[in-house]
Scaffold this active site. Structure first.
Site, PDB file in Angstrom:
ATOM      1  N   TYR A  40      43.733  34.976  64.862  1.00  0.00           N
ATOM      2  CA  TYR A  40      44.080  35.216  63.445  1.00  0.00           C
ATOM      3  C   TYR A  40      45.089  34.139  63.030  1.00  0.00           C
ATOM      4  O   TYR A  40      46.175  34.438  62.536  1.00  0.00           O
ATOM      5  CB  TYR A  40      44.686  36.608  63.245  1.00  0.00           C
ATOM      6  N   GLN A  91      52.956  32.228  55.135  1.00  0.00           N
ATOM      7  CA  GLN A  91      54.011  33.243  54.996  1.00  0.00           C
ATOM      8  C   GLN A  91      54.899  32.921  53.784  1.00  0.00           C
ATOM      9  O   GLN A  91      55.185  31.756  53.535  1.00  0.00           O
ATOM     10  CB  GLN A  91      54.876  33.279  56.258  1.00  0.00           C
ATOM     11  N   CYS A  99      52.300  42.856  60.849  1.00  0.00           N
ATOM     12  CA  CYS A  99      52.955  43.109  59.548  1.00  0.00           C
ATOM     13  C   CYS A  99      52.839  44.580  59.166  1.00  0.00           C
ATOM     14  O   CYS A  99      53.169  44.942  58.047  1.00  0.00           O
ATOM     15  CB  CYS A  99      52.384  42.195  58.465  1.00  0.00           C
ATOM     16  N   ASP A 154      48.080  37.713  65.462  1.00  0.00           N
ATOM     17  CA  ASP A 154      48.821  37.991  64.224  1.00  0.00           C
ATOM     18  C   ASP A 154      47.816  38.473  63.177  1.00  0.00           C
ATOM     19  O   ASP A 154      47.523  37.764  62.215  1.00  0.00           O
ATOM     20  CB  ASP A 154      49.522  36.690  63.774  1.00  0.00           C
ATOM     21  N   GLU A 162      40.116  31.847  63.524  1.00  0.00           N
ATOM     22  CA  GLU A 162      40.453  32.359  62.188  1.00  0.00           C
ATOM     23  C   GLU A 162      39.155  32.491  61.389  1.00  0.00           C
ATOM     24  O   GLU A 162      38.259  31.652  61.492  1.00  0.00           O
ATOM     25  CB  GLU A 162      41.442  31.367  61.542  1.00  0.00           C
TER      26      GLU A 162
HETATM   27  N1  SAH Z   1      49.089  33.557  61.916  1.00  0.00           N
HETATM   28  C1  SAH Z   1      48.986  33.123  60.556  1.00  0.00           C
HETATM   29  C2  SAH Z   1      48.139  34.037  59.669  1.00  0.00           C
HETATM   30  C3  SAH Z   1      48.416  35.505  59.759  1.00  0.00           C
HETATM   31  S1  SAH Z   1      47.670  36.475  58.469  1.00  0.00           S
HETATM   32  C4  SAH Z   1      50.360  32.913  59.937  1.00  0.00           C
HETATM   33  O1  SAH Z   1      51.379  33.365  60.475  1.00  0.00           O
HETATM   34  O2  SAH Z   1      50.437  32.279  58.898  1.00  0.00           O
HETATM   35  C5  SAH Z   1      46.226  37.064  59.169  1.00  0.00           C
HETATM   36  C6  SAH Z   1      45.115  36.044  59.211  1.00  0.00           C
HETATM   37  O3  SAH Z   1      43.974  36.691  59.787  1.00  0.00           O
HETATM   38  C7  SAH Z   1      44.632  35.539  57.841  1.00  0.00           C
HETATM   39  O4  SAH Z   1      44.648  34.131  57.858  1.00  0.00           O
HETATM   40  C8  SAH Z   1      43.192  36.068  57.723  1.00  0.00           C
HETATM   41  O5  SAH Z   1      42.328  35.166  57.048  1.00  0.00           O
HETATM   42  C9  SAH Z   1      42.803  36.208  59.168  1.00  0.00           C
HETATM   43  N2  SAH Z   1      41.730  37.181  59.465  1.00  0.00           N
HETATM   44  C10 SAH Z   1      41.482  38.358  58.856  1.00  0.00           C
HETATM   45  N3  SAH Z   1      40.475  39.006  59.482  1.00  0.00           N
HETATM   46  C11 SAH Z   1      40.090  38.216  60.520  1.00  0.00           C
HETATM   47  C12 SAH Z   1      39.104  38.342  61.540  1.00  0.00           C
HETATM   48  N4  SAH Z   1      38.337  39.419  61.620  1.00  0.00           N
HETATM   49  N5  SAH Z   1      38.987  37.358  62.442  1.00  0.00           N
HETATM   50  C13 SAH Z   1      39.792  36.253  62.393  1.00  0.00           C
HETATM   51  N6  SAH Z   1      40.749  36.078  61.448  1.00  0.00           N
HETATM   52  C14 SAH Z   1      40.889  37.043  60.519  1.00  0.00           C
END
Ligand code: SAH
Length: 473
Positions: free
Chosen positions: A239, A210, A337, A310, A262
Protein backbone atom coordinates in the site's frame (compact mmCIF):
# COMPACT_ATOMS: atom_id res chain seq x y z
CA UNK A 1 -5.55 28.08 22.92
CA UNK A 2 -6.74 29.50 19.59
CA UNK A 3 -10.47 29.44 18.97
CA UNK A 4 -12.20 28.74 15.69
CA UNK A 5 -15.03 31.20 14.92
CA UNK A 6 -17.15 28.63 13.03
CA UNK A 7 -16.37 25.30 14.70
CA UNK A 8 -19.99 24.62 15.70
CA UNK A 9 -21.36 25.15 12.19
CA UNK A 10 -18.46 23.49 10.42
CA UNK A 11 -18.19 20.32 12.53
CA UNK A 12 -14.87 19.35 10.91
CA UNK A 13 -13.00 19.35 14.24
CA UNK A 14 -14.42 16.92 16.78
CA UNK A 15 -11.93 18.17 19.40
CA UNK A 16 -12.34 21.92 18.70
CA UNK A 17 -13.09 22.69 22.35
CA UNK A 18 -10.31 20.57 23.90
CA UNK A 19 -6.86 21.85 24.91
CA UNK A 20 -4.16 20.09 22.88
CA UNK A 21 -2.88 18.09 25.89
CA UNK A 22 -6.40 16.76 26.53
CA UNK A 23 -6.76 15.83 22.85
CA UNK A 24 -3.56 13.77 23.05
CA UNK A 25 -4.76 12.04 26.21
CA UNK A 26 -8.10 11.19 24.58
CA UNK A 27 -6.37 9.72 21.50
CA UNK A 28 -3.85 7.74 23.53
CA UNK A 29 -6.70 6.34 25.63
CA UNK A 30 -8.62 5.34 22.53
CA UNK A 31 -5.62 3.42 21.17
CA UNK A 32 -4.94 1.87 24.60
CA UNK A 33 -8.58 0.79 24.98
CA UNK A 34 -8.36 -1.01 21.65
CA UNK A 35 -4.80 -2.38 21.77
CA UNK A 36 -3.46 -2.72 25.31
CA UNK A 37 -4.69 -6.32 25.60
CA UNK A 38 -2.79 -7.09 22.40
CA UNK A 39 0.55 -5.33 23.00
CA UNK A 40 2.11 -2.54 25.06
CA UNK A 41 1.07 0.93 23.90
CA UNK A 42 3.74 3.61 24.23
CA UNK A 43 2.96 7.29 24.87
CA UNK A 44 1.43 9.19 21.95
CA UNK A 45 3.73 11.36 19.81
CA UNK A 46 2.14 14.80 19.66
CA UNK A 47 2.73 17.70 17.27
CA UNK A 48 5.12 20.55 18.16
CA UNK A 49 2.60 22.92 16.62
CA UNK A 50 -0.95 21.54 16.36
CA UNK A 51 -2.23 24.38 14.14
CA UNK A 52 -2.26 25.03 10.36
CA UNK A 53 -0.86 21.61 9.44
CA UNK A 54 -3.06 20.71 6.44
CA UNK A 55 -0.91 21.01 3.33
CA UNK A 56 -3.83 19.98 1.10
CA UNK A 57 -6.77 22.35 1.26
CA UNK A 58 -9.89 22.41 -0.89
CA UNK A 59 -12.78 24.79 -0.86
CA UNK A 60 -16.15 24.30 -2.53
CA UNK A 61 -17.58 27.20 -4.55
CA UNK A 62 -21.28 28.09 -4.61
CA UNK A 63 -23.50 31.07 -4.22
CA UNK A 64 -25.69 32.72 -1.65
CA UNK A 65 -28.32 34.66 -3.60
CA UNK A 66 -26.29 36.59 -6.19
CA UNK A 67 -23.03 36.37 -4.19
CA UNK A 68 -20.27 33.90 -4.85
CA UNK A 69 -19.22 32.03 -1.69
CA UNK A 70 -16.36 29.60 -1.02
CA UNK A 71 -15.28 27.45 1.90
CA UNK A 72 -15.37 23.99 3.44
CA UNK A 73 -18.50 21.87 3.39
CA UNK A 74 -20.03 21.50 6.85
CA UNK A 75 -19.47 17.94 8.13
CA UNK A 76 -21.88 15.50 6.50
CA UNK A 77 -23.53 18.10 4.24
CA UNK A 78 -22.93 20.26 1.18
CA UNK A 79 -23.57 23.50 3.07
CA UNK A 80 -20.61 25.83 2.45
CA UNK A 81 -19.06 27.41 5.56
CA UNK A 82 -17.02 30.51 4.77
CA UNK A 83 -14.03 30.92 7.08
CA UNK A 84 -10.67 32.53 6.38
CA UNK A 85 -9.37 31.54 9.81
CA UNK A 86 -9.46 27.75 9.81
CA UNK A 87 -7.03 26.44 12.45
CA UNK A 88 -6.08 23.35 10.43
CA UNK A 89 -5.44 24.71 6.95
CA UNK A 90 -1.95 25.89 6.00
CA UNK A 91 -2.27 29.68 6.15
CA UNK A 92 -0.66 30.29 2.77
CA UNK A 93 -2.98 27.77 1.09
CA UNK A 94 -5.98 29.43 2.76
CA UNK A 95 -4.80 32.89 1.64
CA UNK A 96 -4.42 31.65 -1.95
CA UNK A 97 -7.95 30.23 -1.83
CA UNK A 98 -9.30 33.46 -0.45
CA UNK A 99 -7.55 35.41 -3.25
CA UNK A 100 -8.94 32.96 -5.83
CA UNK A 101 -12.40 33.66 -4.50
CA UNK A 102 -11.89 37.42 -4.85
CA UNK A 103 -10.46 36.98 -8.36
CA UNK A 104 -13.41 34.76 -9.31
CA UNK A 105 -15.73 37.61 -8.33
CA UNK A 106 -13.58 40.13 -10.24
CA UNK A 107 -13.53 37.92 -13.35
CA UNK A 108 -17.29 37.32 -13.01
CA UNK A 109 -16.92 33.55 -12.84
CA UNK A 110 -20.05 31.52 -12.31
CA UNK A 111 -19.93 29.08 -9.44
CA UNK A 112 -21.51 25.67 -10.06
CA UNK A 113 -24.97 24.97 -8.66
CA UNK A 114 -25.32 21.33 -7.60
CA UNK A 115 -29.12 21.43 -7.76
CA UNK A 116 -29.60 22.98 -11.19
CA UNK A 117 -26.28 21.57 -12.52
CA UNK A 118 -25.56 24.99 -14.02
CA UNK A 119 -22.47 27.16 -13.67
CA UNK A 120 -18.76 26.40 -13.90
CA UNK A 121 -16.47 26.65 -10.85
CA UNK A 122 -17.06 23.70 -8.48
CA UNK A 123 -14.01 23.55 -6.22
CA UNK A 124 -10.42 24.65 -5.92
CA UNK A 125 -7.71 22.38 -4.53
CA UNK A 126 -4.44 23.83 -3.27
CA UNK A 127 -1.50 21.58 -2.28
CA UNK A 128 1.78 22.72 -0.82
CA UNK A 129 5.15 21.02 -0.48
CA UNK A 130 5.99 22.19 3.01
CA UNK A 131 9.74 21.51 2.72
CA UNK A 132 10.10 23.09 -0.75
CA UNK A 133 7.45 25.83 -0.47
CA UNK A 134 6.05 24.83 -3.89
CA UNK A 135 2.29 25.25 -4.38
CA UNK A 136 -0.12 23.58 -6.83
CA UNK A 137 -3.55 25.01 -7.70
CA UNK A 138 -6.24 22.84 -9.29
CA UNK A 139 -9.39 24.61 -10.54
CA UNK A 140 -12.19 22.03 -10.66
CA UNK A 141 -14.74 22.97 -13.32
CA UNK A 142 -18.00 21.46 -14.57
CA UNK A 143 -16.94 22.05 -18.20
CA UNK A 144 -13.57 22.71 -19.90
CA UNK A 145 -14.05 26.30 -21.07
CA UNK A 146 -13.06 28.94 -18.53
CA UNK A 147 -13.75 32.44 -19.90
CA UNK A 148 -10.95 34.89 -19.00
CA UNK A 149 -8.67 31.97 -18.07
CA UNK A 150 -5.38 33.60 -19.11
CA UNK A 151 -6.00 36.86 -17.24
CA UNK A 152 -7.25 34.99 -14.18
CA UNK A 153 -4.19 32.74 -13.95
CA UNK A 154 -1.83 35.67 -14.64
CA UNK A 155 -3.42 37.72 -11.85
CA UNK A 156 -3.15 34.76 -9.46
CA UNK A 157 0.54 34.15 -10.27
CA UNK A 158 1.32 37.83 -9.76
CA UNK A 159 -0.06 37.59 -6.23
CA UNK A 160 1.65 34.30 -5.32
CA UNK A 161 5.07 33.48 -6.74
CA UNK A 162 5.08 30.22 -4.75
CA UNK A 163 2.51 28.76 -7.19
CA UNK A 164 4.56 26.48 -9.43
CA UNK A 165 1.73 24.87 -11.36
CA UNK A 166 -1.94 25.53 -12.20
CA UNK A 167 -4.21 22.80 -13.56
CA UNK A 168 -7.82 22.57 -14.65
CA UNK A 169 -9.73 19.44 -13.73
CA UNK A 170 -13.06 18.64 -15.36
CA UNK A 171 -15.51 17.05 -12.96
CA UNK A 172 -18.99 16.19 -14.25
CA UNK A 173 -19.63 13.60 -11.54
CA UNK A 174 -22.66 13.65 -9.31
CA UNK A 175 -20.95 12.01 -6.28
CA UNK A 176 -18.73 13.89 -3.81
CA UNK A 177 -15.36 13.04 -5.40
CA UNK A 178 -13.33 16.24 -5.57
CA UNK A 179 -11.56 15.52 -8.85
CA UNK A 180 -12.99 14.23 -12.12
CA UNK A 181 -11.09 12.05 -14.58
CA UNK A 182 -9.64 14.70 -16.89
CA UNK A 183 -6.87 17.13 -15.87
CA UNK A 184 -5.32 19.75 -18.14
CA UNK A 185 -2.05 21.43 -17.28
CA UNK A 186 -2.34 25.22 -17.73
CA UNK A 187 0.86 26.49 -16.13
CA UNK A 188 4.12 24.93 -14.92
CA UNK A 189 5.00 21.26 -14.86
CA UNK A 190 1.73 19.75 -13.61
CA UNK A 191 3.10 18.62 -10.25
CA UNK A 192 5.04 19.91 -7.24
CA UNK A 193 7.98 18.60 -5.25
CA UNK A 194 8.18 18.02 -1.54
CA UNK A 195 10.73 16.41 0.73
CA UNK A 196 10.36 13.95 3.60
CA UNK A 197 13.43 12.96 5.65
CA UNK A 198 15.66 14.36 2.90
CA UNK A 199 13.99 12.33 0.11
CA UNK A 200 12.27 14.19 -2.74
CA UNK A 201 8.73 13.32 -3.78
CA UNK A 202 6.75 14.27 -6.84
CA UNK A 203 3.13 15.09 -6.02
CA UNK A 204 0.48 15.02 -8.74
CA UNK A 205 -3.06 16.31 -8.22
CA UNK A 206 -4.46 12.81 -7.67
CA UNK A 207 -1.67 11.18 -5.64
CA UNK A 208 -2.18 10.23 -2.03
CA UNK A 209 0.25 12.18 0.13
CA UNK A 210 0.08 12.60 3.89
CA UNK A 211 -1.39 15.99 4.79
CA UNK A 212 0.73 16.77 7.86
CA UNK A 213 4.38 17.05 6.81
CA UNK A 214 6.12 17.26 10.18
CA UNK A 215 4.13 14.48 11.85
CA UNK A 216 4.62 12.30 8.78
CA UNK A 217 8.38 12.59 9.23
CA UNK A 218 7.99 11.50 12.86
CA UNK A 219 5.71 8.59 11.91
CA UNK A 220 8.00 7.34 9.15
CA UNK A 221 11.07 7.67 11.42
CA UNK A 222 9.35 5.46 13.99
CA UNK A 223 8.37 2.94 11.31
CA UNK A 224 11.94 2.83 9.95
CA UNK A 225 13.43 2.51 13.43
CA UNK A 226 11.05 -0.38 14.18
CA UNK A 227 12.06 -2.12 10.95
CA UNK A 228 15.74 -2.19 12.05
CA UNK A 229 16.85 -2.68 8.43
CA UNK A 230 20.13 -4.21 7.39
CA UNK A 231 22.01 -3.98 4.12
CA UNK A 232 20.92 -6.61 1.62
CA UNK A 233 17.52 -7.25 3.22
CA UNK A 234 14.49 -7.70 0.98
CA UNK A 235 11.87 -5.16 1.97
CA UNK A 236 8.26 -4.83 0.85
CA UNK A 237 6.31 -1.55 1.10
CA UNK A 238 2.67 -2.66 0.74
CA UNK A 239 0.00 0.00 0.00
CA UNK A 240 2.97 2.23 -0.85
CA UNK A 241 1.22 5.22 -2.48
CA UNK A 242 3.96 7.29 -4.16
CA UNK A 243 6.62 5.20 -2.40
CA UNK A 244 7.18 7.45 0.60
CA UNK A 245 7.79 4.92 3.40
CA UNK A 246 9.89 2.53 1.30
CA UNK A 247 12.06 5.22 -0.29
CA UNK A 248 12.66 6.96 3.06
CA UNK A 249 13.63 3.53 4.46
CA UNK A 250 15.94 2.89 1.49
CA UNK A 251 17.59 6.27 2.02
CA UNK A 252 18.14 5.50 5.73
CA UNK A 253 19.69 2.09 4.99
CA UNK A 254 21.58 1.92 1.71
CA UNK A 255 21.61 -1.46 0.03
CA UNK A 256 18.16 -2.82 0.90
CA UNK A 257 16.20 -4.43 -1.94
CA UNK A 258 12.92 -2.53 -2.07
CA UNK A 259 9.64 -3.55 -3.70
CA UNK A 260 6.53 -1.38 -3.45
CA UNK A 261 2.99 -2.46 -4.31
CA UNK A 262 0.06 -0.09 -4.78
CA UNK A 263 -3.31 -0.21 -6.54
CA UNK A 264 -3.40 3.33 -7.93
CA UNK A 265 -1.51 3.43 -11.24
CA UNK A 266 -0.82 7.19 -11.14
CA UNK A 267 0.75 6.79 -7.68
CA UNK A 268 2.89 3.87 -8.92
CA UNK A 269 4.16 5.93 -11.81
CA UNK A 270 5.04 8.74 -9.34
CA UNK A 271 6.76 6.18 -7.10
CA UNK A 272 8.93 4.98 -10.01
CA UNK A 273 9.89 8.54 -10.84
CA UNK A 274 10.60 9.26 -7.17
CA UNK A 275 12.95 6.27 -7.08
CA UNK A 276 14.79 7.60 -10.14
CA UNK A 277 15.07 11.18 -8.95
CA UNK A 278 16.45 9.98 -5.59
CA UNK A 279 18.94 7.67 -7.34
CA UNK A 280 17.30 4.52 -6.02
CA UNK A 281 16.76 2.95 -9.43
CA UNK A 282 16.91 -0.56 -8.02
CA UNK A 283 13.62 -0.09 -6.18
CA UNK A 284 10.70 -1.81 -7.97
CA UNK A 285 7.14 -0.50 -7.86
CA UNK A 286 4.22 -2.60 -9.02
CA UNK A 287 0.62 -1.64 -9.71
CA UNK A 288 -1.47 -4.40 -8.12
CA UNK A 289 -3.89 -5.25 -5.37
CA UNK A 290 -1.69 -5.81 -2.31
CA UNK A 291 -3.45 -9.03 -1.24
CA UNK A 292 -3.30 -10.52 -4.72
CA UNK A 293 0.39 -9.66 -4.94
CA UNK A 294 1.11 -11.27 -1.55
CA UNK A 295 -0.72 -14.49 -2.47
CA UNK A 296 1.04 -14.76 -5.82
CA UNK A 297 4.45 -14.03 -4.30
CA UNK A 298 3.88 -16.62 -1.56
CA UNK A 299 2.92 -19.19 -4.22
CA UNK A 300 6.21 -18.48 -5.99
CA UNK A 301 7.94 -19.24 -2.65
CA UNK A 302 9.63 -15.83 -2.62
CA UNK A 303 10.54 -14.27 0.71
CA UNK A 304 10.83 -10.86 2.34
CA UNK A 305 12.89 -9.96 5.40
CA UNK A 306 10.77 -6.97 6.33
CA UNK A 307 7.23 -5.91 5.34
CA UNK A 308 5.83 -2.42 5.83
CA UNK A 309 2.10 -2.12 5.39
CA UNK A 310 0.12 1.10 5.44
CA UNK A 311 -3.38 0.22 4.26
CA UNK A 312 -6.38 2.55 3.98
CA UNK A 313 -8.82 2.86 6.90
CA UNK A 314 -10.48 -0.45 6.10
CA UNK A 315 -7.22 -2.20 7.09
CA UNK A 316 -5.79 -5.23 5.34
CA UNK A 317 -7.34 -8.63 4.56
CA UNK A 318 -7.11 -12.03 6.30
CA UNK A 319 -5.65 -13.36 3.03
CA UNK A 320 -2.84 -10.76 3.13
CA UNK A 321 -2.04 -11.85 6.69
CA UNK A 322 -2.07 -15.56 5.81
CA UNK A 323 0.24 -14.89 2.86
CA UNK A 324 2.57 -12.99 5.22
CA UNK A 325 2.91 -16.15 7.30
CA UNK A 326 4.06 -18.03 4.19
CA UNK A 327 6.45 -15.27 3.08
CA UNK A 328 7.80 -15.31 6.65
CA UNK A 329 9.34 -11.82 7.03
CA UNK A 330 11.27 -11.43 10.30
CA UNK A 331 9.66 -8.11 11.06
CA UNK A 332 6.42 -6.47 9.99
CA UNK A 333 5.77 -2.79 10.55
CA UNK A 334 2.08 -1.92 10.39
CA UNK A 335 1.24 1.79 9.96
CA UNK A 336 -2.48 2.29 10.50
CA UNK A 337 -4.86 5.24 10.25
CA UNK A 338 -7.68 3.44 12.08
CA UNK A 339 -7.01 1.74 15.43
CA UNK A 340 -10.25 -0.30 15.19
CA UNK A 341 -9.28 -2.15 12.00
CA UNK A 342 -5.69 -2.28 13.32
CA UNK A 343 -6.84 -4.18 16.46
CA UNK A 344 -8.79 -6.61 14.27
CA UNK A 345 -5.78 -7.22 11.99
CA UNK A 346 -3.30 -7.61 14.87
CA UNK A 347 -5.48 -10.35 16.37
CA UNK A 348 -5.36 -12.09 12.99
CA UNK A 349 -1.57 -11.67 12.80
CA UNK A 350 -1.28 -13.30 16.24
CA UNK A 351 -3.05 -16.38 14.88
CA UNK A 352 -0.46 -16.49 12.11
CA UNK A 353 2.88 -16.52 13.99
CA UNK A 354 3.38 -12.78 14.46
CA UNK A 355 3.54 -11.14 17.86
CA UNK A 356 2.87 -7.40 18.09
CA UNK A 357 5.74 -6.02 20.19
CA UNK A 358 4.57 -2.48 20.79
CA UNK A 359 2.32 0.23 19.36
CA UNK A 360 3.02 3.96 19.16
CA UNK A 361 0.15 6.35 18.44
CA UNK A 362 1.09 9.45 16.43
CA UNK A 363 -1.13 12.51 16.24
CA UNK A 364 -1.25 13.36 12.54
CA UNK A 365 -4.54 15.21 12.69
CA UNK A 366 -4.78 17.57 15.71
CA UNK A 367 -8.30 18.80 16.58
CA UNK A 368 -9.89 15.82 14.82
CA UNK A 369 -10.57 12.42 16.36
CA UNK A 370 -8.26 10.62 13.92
CA UNK A 371 -5.00 9.02 15.02
CA UNK A 372 -2.24 7.04 13.30
CA UNK A 373 -0.50 4.10 14.98
CA UNK A 374 2.78 2.36 14.20
CA UNK A 375 3.13 -1.28 15.34
CA UNK A 376 6.14 -3.60 15.21
CA UNK A 377 5.37 -7.30 14.81
CA UNK A 378 8.06 -9.97 15.04
CA UNK A 379 8.12 -13.59 14.17
CA UNK A 380 9.25 -15.38 17.29
CA UNK A 381 11.60 -18.35 16.89
CA UNK A 382 9.75 -21.61 16.73
CA UNK A 383 10.12 -23.77 19.83
CA UNK A 384 12.48 -26.71 19.44
CA UNK A 385 10.46 -29.92 19.87
CA UNK A 386 10.92 -31.35 23.37
CA UNK A 387 10.64 -35.01 24.16
CA UNK A 388 9.21 -34.34 27.60
CA UNK A 389 6.69 -31.69 28.50
CA UNK A 390 7.79 -29.31 31.19
CA UNK A 391 5.59 -26.39 32.12
CA UNK A 392 7.39 -23.08 31.85
CA UNK A 393 5.71 -21.93 35.05
CA UNK A 394 7.52 -24.73 36.89
CA UNK A 395 10.82 -23.34 35.69
CA UNK A 396 9.86 -19.70 36.22
CA UNK A 397 11.58 -18.91 32.97
CA UNK A 398 10.39 -18.58 29.38
CA UNK A 399 11.65 -20.69 26.55
CA UNK A 400 13.24 -17.84 24.56
CA UNK A 401 14.78 -16.56 27.75
CA UNK A 402 16.29 -19.95 28.49
CA UNK A 403 18.63 -19.57 25.54
CA UNK A 404 21.04 -17.16 27.17
CA UNK A 405 21.59 -15.98 30.71
CA UNK A 406 21.65 -12.34 31.67
CA UNK A 407 25.40 -12.67 32.27
CA UNK A 408 25.93 -14.13 28.78
CA UNK A 409 24.01 -11.25 27.20
CA UNK A 410 25.99 -8.71 29.23
CA UNK A 411 29.26 -10.35 28.19
CA UNK A 412 28.23 -10.49 24.52
CA UNK A 413 27.27 -6.80 24.51
CA UNK A 414 30.49 -5.79 26.30
CA UNK A 415 32.62 -7.81 23.91
CA UNK A 416 30.94 -6.46 20.77
CA UNK A 417 30.23 -2.86 21.69
CA UNK A 418 32.15 -2.10 24.87
CA UNK A 419 28.86 -1.07 26.52
CA UNK A 420 27.83 -2.15 29.98
CA UNK A 421 24.16 -3.06 30.11
CA UNK A 422 22.36 -3.72 33.38
CA UNK A 423 19.96 -6.57 34.16
CA UNK A 424 17.19 -3.99 34.17
CA UNK A 425 18.18 -2.87 30.64
CA UNK A 426 18.04 -6.47 29.42
CA UNK A 427 14.71 -7.10 31.14
CA UNK A 428 13.25 -3.93 29.58
CA UNK A 429 14.29 -4.98 26.09
CA UNK A 430 13.07 -8.55 26.65
CA UNK A 431 9.75 -7.15 27.66
CA UNK A 432 9.58 -4.96 24.55
CA UNK A 433 10.31 -7.93 22.30
CA UNK A 434 7.78 -10.22 23.96
CA UNK A 435 10.36 -12.38 25.75
CA UNK A 436 8.94 -12.42 29.23
CA UNK A 437 11.39 -11.60 31.98
CA UNK A 438 11.63 -13.47 35.25
CA UNK A 439 9.25 -12.32 37.92
CA UNK A 440 12.04 -11.33 40.31
CA UNK A 441 13.25 -8.47 38.13
CA UNK A 442 10.27 -6.69 39.45
CA UNK A 443 9.47 -4.59 36.41
CA UNK A 444 6.80 -1.91 36.55
CA UNK A 445 3.36 -3.17 35.53
CA UNK A 446 2.65 -0.21 33.28
CA UNK A 447 4.63 1.58 30.60
CA UNK A 448 6.00 4.98 31.40
CA UNK A 449 6.80 4.19 35.03
CA UNK A 450 9.67 6.15 36.58
CA UNK A 451 12.41 3.62 35.84
CA UNK A 452 15.54 4.67 33.92
CA UNK A 453 14.93 3.65 30.30
CA UNK A 454 17.46 1.79 28.20
CA UNK A 455 19.20 4.08 25.64
CA UNK A 456 18.58 3.29 21.93
CA UNK A 457 22.28 2.39 21.57
CA UNK A 458 22.12 -0.15 24.40
CA UNK A 459 18.79 -1.44 23.13
CA UNK A 460 20.29 -2.12 19.70
CA UNK A 461 23.23 -3.92 21.27
CA UNK A 462 20.93 -6.08 23.42
CA UNK A 463 18.71 -6.89 20.43
CA UNK A 464 21.84 -7.99 18.54
CA UNK A 465 22.67 -10.30 21.43
CA UNK A 466 19.11 -11.72 21.36
CA UNK A 467 19.57 -12.43 17.65
CA UNK A 468 22.98 -13.99 18.28
CA UNK A 469 21.46 -16.36 20.85
CA UNK A 470 18.47 -16.96 18.51
CA UNK A 471 16.01 -15.64 21.06
CA UNK A 472 14.38 -13.63 18.25
CA UNK A 473 14.57 -13.85 14.49
N1 SAH B 1 2.11 4.50 2.35
C1 SAH B 1 1.60 5.62 1.62
C2 SAH B 1 0.12 5.52 1.28
C3 SAH B 1 -0.80 5.11 2.38
S1 SAH B 1 -2.53 5.36 2.03
C4 SAH B 1 1.89 6.92 2.35
O1 SAH B 1 2.24 6.93 3.54
O2 SAH B 1 1.78 7.97 1.74
C5 SAH B 1 -3.07 3.83 1.49
C6 SAH B 1 -2.70 3.52 0.06
O3 SAH B 1 -3.24 2.24 -0.25
C7 SAH B 1 -3.30 4.47 -0.99
O4 SAH B 1 -2.25 4.94 -1.81
C8 SAH B 1 -4.27 3.58 -1.79
O5 SAH B 1 -4.31 3.92 -3.17
C9 SAH B 1 -3.67 2.22 -1.59
N2 SAH B 1 -4.59 1.07 -1.73
C10 SAH B 1 -5.89 1.01 -1.39
N3 SAH B 1 -6.36 -0.25 -1.59
C11 SAH B 1 -5.32 -0.99 -2.05
C12 SAH B 1 -5.17 -2.35 -2.43
N4 SAH B 1 -6.19 -3.20 -2.34
N5 SAH B 1 -3.97 -2.77 -2.84
C13 SAH B 1 -2.90 -1.92 -2.91
N6 SAH B 1 -2.98 -0.61 -2.56
C14 SAH B 1 -4.18 -0.15 -2.15
Amino acid sequence: MKNCPVSKNCGGCEYASLEYGAQLQAKEKRVKDLLSKICPVRPIVGADNPYFYRNKVHWAFGHMGPHLIAGRYAEGSHRIIENDECLLEDQECAKILSDIKNLAVKFKMQSYDERTKRGLLRRVLVRKGVATGEVMVVLVLASPVLPGKKGFIKALLEKHSSIKTVLININTRTDSMILGDKTINEFGRGFIWDELLGVRFKISPESFYQINHDQTEKLYSLAIEAAALKKGEKVLDAYCGIGTIGLCAASSCQGIQLTGVELNRAAVSDARENAKINKMEKARFLAADATKYMIETAEKKEAFDVVFLDPPRSGTTPEFIRACEQLAPKRIVYVSCDPTTLARDLKEFKKHSYTPQYAIPVDMFPFTEHVETCVLLSKLSRAPKLEVTVKMSELDITEAEAKASYQEIQDYVMENTGLHVSNLNIAQVKRKYGILERQNYNLPKTDGARQPQCTPEKERAIVDAFRHYKMID
